[in-house]
Design a protein around this motif. Structure first.
Motif, mmCIF file in Angstrom:
data_model
loop_
_atom_site.group_PDB
_atom_site.id
_atom_site.type_symbol
_atom_site.label_atom_id
_atom_site.label_comp_id
_atom_site.label_asym_id
_atom_site.label_seq_id
_atom_site.Cartn_x
_atom_site.Cartn_y
_atom_site.Cartn_z
ATOM 1 N N LEU A 1 5.143 15.220 80.852
ATOM 2 C CA LEU A 1 6.126 14.345 81.482
ATOM 3 C C LEU A 1 5.392 13.193 82.161
ATOM 4 O O LEU A 1 4.897 13.343 83.285
ATOM 5 C CB LEU A 1 6.961 15.114 82.513
ATOM 6 C CG LEU A 1 8.106 16.005 82.007
ATOM 7 C CD1 LEU A 1 7.595 17.086 81.088
ATOM 8 C CD2 LEU A 1 8.865 16.604 83.171
ATOM 9 N N PRO A 2 5.267 12.027 81.498
ATOM 10 C CA PRO A 2 4.574 10.888 82.114
ATOM 11 C C PRO A 2 5.264 10.444 83.394
ATOM 12 O O PRO A 2 6.491 10.369 83.461
ATOM 13 C CB PRO A 2 4.654 9.809 81.029
ATOM 14 C CG PRO A 2 4.842 10.554 79.744
ATOM 15 C CD PRO A 2 5.671 11.740 80.107
ATOM 16 N N GLY A 3 4.462 10.173 84.417
ATOM 17 C CA GLY A 3 4.999 9.676 85.674
ATOM 18 C C GLY A 3 5.587 10.721 86.586
ATOM 19 O O GLY A 3 6.139 10.388 87.638
ATOM 20 N N ALA A 4 5.468 11.993 86.229
ATOM 21 C CA ALA A 4 6.105 13.051 87.017
ATOM 22 C C ALA A 4 5.190 13.638 88.081
ATOM 23 O O ALA A 4 5.556 14.611 88.734
ATOM 24 C CB ALA A 4 6.584 14.170 86.098
ATOM 25 N N LEU A 5 4.005 13.057 88.280
ATOM 26 C CA LEU A 5 3.063 13.603 89.249
ATOM 27 C C LEU A 5 2.669 12.512 90.243
ATOM 28 O O LEU A 5 1.583 11.935 90.160
ATOM 29 C CB LEU A 5 1.833 14.159 88.532
ATOM 30 C CG LEU A 5 0.966 15.152 89.312
ATOM 31 C CD1 LEU A 5 1.794 16.341 89.767
ATOM 32 C CD2 LEU A 5 -0.186 15.627 88.457
ATOM 33 N N PRO A 6 3.534 12.203 91.191
ATOM 34 C CA PRO A 6 3.219 11.158 92.175
ATOM 35 C C PRO A 6 2.175 11.639 93.170
ATOM 36 O O PRO A 6 1.827 12.826 93.218
ATOM 37 C CB PRO A 6 4.561 10.922 92.871
ATOM 38 C CG PRO A 6 5.244 12.258 92.788
ATOM 39 C CD PRO A 6 4.822 12.849 91.469
ATOM 40 N N GLU A 7 1.677 10.724 93.972
ATOM 41 C CA GLU A 7 0.734 11.102 95.007
ATOM 42 C C GLU A 7 1.436 11.930 96.072
ATOM 43 O O GLU A 7 2.634 11.815 96.296
ATOM 44 C CB GLU A 7 0.105 9.852 95.639
ATOM 45 C CG GLU A 7 -0.793 9.087 94.689
ATOM 46 C CD GLU A 7 -1.561 7.994 95.408
ATOM 47 O OE1 GLU A 7 -1.381 7.870 96.640
ATOM 48 O OE2 GLU A 7 -2.331 7.287 94.759
ATOM 49 N N LEU B 1 0.330 21.345 85.564
ATOM 50 C CA LEU B 1 -1.006 20.841 85.805
ATOM 51 C C LEU B 1 -1.119 19.358 85.502
ATOM 52 O O LEU B 1 -0.327 18.794 84.735
ATOM 53 C CB LEU B 1 -2.038 21.616 84.992
ATOM 54 C CG LEU B 1 -1.889 21.684 83.476
ATOM 55 C CD1 LEU B 1 -3.247 21.912 82.835
ATOM 56 C CD2 LEU B 1 -0.967 22.826 83.059
ATOM 57 N N GLN B 2 -2.100 18.751 86.127
ATOM 58 C CA GLN B 2 -2.347 17.328 85.944
ATOM 59 C C GLN B 2 -2.914 17.077 84.557
ATOM 60 O O GLN B 2 -3.822 17.766 84.101
ATOM 61 C CB GLN B 2 -3.328 16.828 87.009
ATOM 62 C CG GLN B 2 -3.544 15.335 87.014
ATOM 63 C CD GLN B 2 -4.576 14.921 88.053
ATOM 64 O OE1 GLN B 2 -5.743 15.311 87.971
ATOM 65 N NE2 GLN B 2 -4.147 14.153 89.042
ATOM 66 N N ASN B 3 -2.355 16.078 83.865
ATOM 67 C CA ASN B 3 -2.833 15.735 82.525
ATOM 68 C C ASN B 3 -4.245 15.171 82.596
ATOM 69 O O ASN B 3 -4.581 14.406 83.507
ATOM 70 C CB ASN B 3 -1.878 14.719 81.897
ATOM 71 C CG ASN B 3 -2.253 14.367 80.479
ATOM 72 O OD1 ASN B 3 -2.983 13.417 80.232
ATOM 73 N ND2 ASN B 3 -1.752 15.137 79.526
ATOM 74 N N ASP B 4 -5.090 15.532 81.632
ATOM 75 C CA ASP B 4 -6.490 15.089 81.641
ATOM 76 C C ASP B 4 -6.622 13.576 81.457
ATOM 77 O O ASP B 4 -7.490 12.947 82.065
ATOM 78 C CB ASP B 4 -7.283 15.806 80.542
ATOM 79 C CG ASP B 4 -7.457 17.291 80.824
ATOM 80 O OD1 ASP B 4 -7.403 17.665 82.020
ATOM 81 O OD2 ASP B 4 -7.626 18.063 79.868
ATOM 82 N N ALA B 5 -5.770 12.976 80.626
ATOM 83 C CA ALA B 5 -5.899 11.555 80.304
ATOM 84 C C ALA B 5 -5.137 10.651 81.270
ATOM 85 O O ALA B 5 -5.474 9.479 81.422
ATOM 86 C CB ALA B 5 -5.426 11.295 78.871
ATOM 87 N N ASP B 6 -4.091 11.166 81.908
ATOM 88 C CA ASP B 6 -3.242 10.363 82.790
ATOM 89 C C ASP B 6 -2.966 11.159 84.058
ATOM 90 O O ASP B 6 -2.247 12.154 84.037
ATOM 91 C CB ASP B 6 -1.932 10.002 82.083
ATOM 92 C CG ASP B 6 -1.007 9.148 82.937
ATOM 93 O OD1 ASP B 6 -1.384 8.790 84.076
ATOM 94 O OD2 ASP B 6 0.102 8.826 82.465
ATOM 95 N N ALA B 7 -3.538 10.720 85.180
ATOM 96 C CA ALA B 7 -3.423 11.463 86.427
ATOM 97 C C ALA B 7 -1.997 11.519 86.949
ATOM 98 O O ALA B 7 -1.663 12.381 87.766
ATOM 99 C CB ALA B 7 -4.333 10.866 87.493
ATOM 100 N N THR B 8 -1.130 10.599 86.489
ATOM 101 C CA THR B 8 0.257 10.597 86.960
ATOM 102 C C THR B 8 1.184 11.413 86.061
ATOM 103 O O THR B 8 2.371 11.514 86.346
ATOM 104 C CB THR B 8 0.798 9.165 87.052
ATOM 105 O OG1 THR B 8 0.909 8.606 85.733
ATOM 106 C CG2 THR B 8 -0.121 8.288 87.900
ATOM 107 N N ALA B 9 0.656 11.960 84.978
ATOM 108 C CA ALA B 9 1.465 12.734 84.035
ATOM 109 C C ALA B 9 1.338 14.220 84.336
ATOM 110 O O ALA B 9 0.261 14.719 84.689
ATOM 111 C CB ALA B 9 1.051 12.451 82.597
ATOM 112 N N LEU B 10 2.437 14.932 84.198
ATOM 113 C CA LEU B 10 2.491 16.358 84.474
ATOM 114 C C LEU B 10 2.588 17.124 83.160
ATOM 115 O O LEU B 10 3.490 16.886 82.353
ATOM 116 C CB LEU B 10 3.700 16.678 85.349
ATOM 117 C CG LEU B 10 3.948 18.149 85.683
ATOM 118 C CD1 LEU B 10 2.848 18.685 86.598
ATOM 119 C CD2 LEU B 10 5.316 18.326 86.342
#
Length: 370
Positions: free
Chosen positions: A231-237, A192-201
């Motif tokens: 995982l910061p940066g693991a959720l790209p567009e 799921l998408q992290n609440d504080a960082d949209a690019t973090a998984l």
């Protein structure tokens, strides 16, 4: 004598009494007409959205076939009117002959609600038959397998999979280290998408009653485990409807913020948390706070994994115990210390504990470095 005022009042009352039913009938007729119009608009919207969904499914199939794929569905149906869309396919299969990949399941049912088409629920019935390159073949079955996926305008919002009574048999002539069979009483995976960082998984998972049979190795006790990590940066567009998180995560530094990793096997308990990083070659570094209980059971477990290792592990535990600080957690006394991992080498203070093998990342490292 007739009073004109009373006559006028009586006539007015009679007229009002006649007007009230007409007014009530008009209001009722208006409500009925509005309801009919709303139902007609809803039905029209459902059939329009169903047509769009049918066209998209057909386009996805065409793209898959254009890449050399084959999709099988002996009994396919679209329905769900009036509040949802449903896709039923039994049995369901797909093949990518050029890649040596094929999979089939007993039945697939997917559901999307009309008012929230970005949330799709799916139920899969076994058995599963999977073939992959390297002569890898997997047969699996379960009593229940449910999945859920939520997609936003540009990123994956959440993916969940829950299964009960999972059993598998595995044939891998090219890699005898893989288990030949595995089972789990219950297993869950949530991305799921992290609440504080949209690019973090955010990654969460749990497994209960897990056991595996590895050729040439003794049967280990059942395993229970829980995992929560970011995982910061693991959720790209999303790109062309696809998400490829692994290369994006490695390109962002391969960080792992480990919230909890809990293991219970044969009475030995361990909990770990800390910050790690994974290099593009799969080598792990970082620091982890670890709590353990029933440490005296570890040598016997090590002996099961690697016969002849009991004495060596027992010798390591003697000085390691000096670094364990007793802490009270959940009404239990644990031994706590910090492990340092540098380029895969693990140590507690000045005591070397061994080396972690690098993760196998496949082509992801090359993609991340490009």
């Amino acid at each position: 004598m007739i009073d004109p005022a009373k006559t006028d009042a009586t006539a007015g009352a009679d007229a009002a009494a006649k007007t009230r039913p007409r007014s009530a009938r008009r209001k009722f007729q208006f409500v009925i007409a509005a309801a009919v119009l709303l139902c007609a608009l809803w039905a029209g919207g459902w059939f329009w959205a169903n047509r769009i969904a049918t066209e998209r499914i057909a386009a996805m199939k065409a793209d898959f076939v254009a890449e050399g794929g084959v999709i099988g569905c002996d009994a396919e149906s679209l329905g769900g009117f009036p509040f949802k869309f449903t896709l039923d396919c039994a049995p369901a299969s797909l093949e990518l002959p050029a890649r040596g990949l094929s999979a089939s399941v007993g039945a697939l049912e997917a559901i999307a609600l009309l008012y929230n088409p970005g949330h799709v629920l799916a139920s899969v019935q076994g058995p599963l038959a999977l073939k992959a390159p390297g002569d890898l073949a997997v047969q699996a079955n379960w009593t229940s397998l449910q999945t859920s996926i939520r997609v936003g305008t540009s990123r994956l919002k959440r993916f969940s999979a829950v299964t009960d009574d999972l059993t598998t048999t595995i044939s891998a002539p090219a890699d005898p280290r893989l288990p030949t069979a595995a089972r789990a009483k219950h297993a869950e995976l949530h991305l799921l998408q992290n609440d504080a960082d949209a690019t973090a998984l955010d990654l969460a998972g749990t497994v209960d009653g897990f056991a595996a049979i590895i050729p040439g190795a003794p049967q280990l006790p059942d395993l229970a485990a829980q995992l929560y990590a970011t995982l910061p940066g693991a959720l790209p567009e999303l790109r062309d409807g696809h998400v490829d998180p692994l290369p994006a995560w490695l390109a962002a530094g391969g960080q792992v913020k480990l919230g909890q990793l809990g293991i219970d096997i044969g009475g030995f308990l361990a909990n770990a948390s800390g910050d790690l990083s994974v290099a593009r070659d799969g080598v792990i570094s970082g620091k982890v706070a670890i709590r353990v209980d029933q440490l005296e059971k570890l040598p016997d477990l090590a002996e099961l994994l690697h016969p002849g290792s009991r004495d060596r592990v027992a010798q390591i535990l003697v000085p390691l115990s000096a670094f364990l600080k007793p802490v009270q957690v959940d009404g239990k006394t644990w031994g706590e210390t910090t492990l340092t991992i540098k380029n895969g080498r693990v140590s507690a203070g000045f005591i070397p504990l061994g080396r972690l093998p690098p993760l196998k990342l496949g082509n992801a490292a090359g993609v991340a470095g490009s």
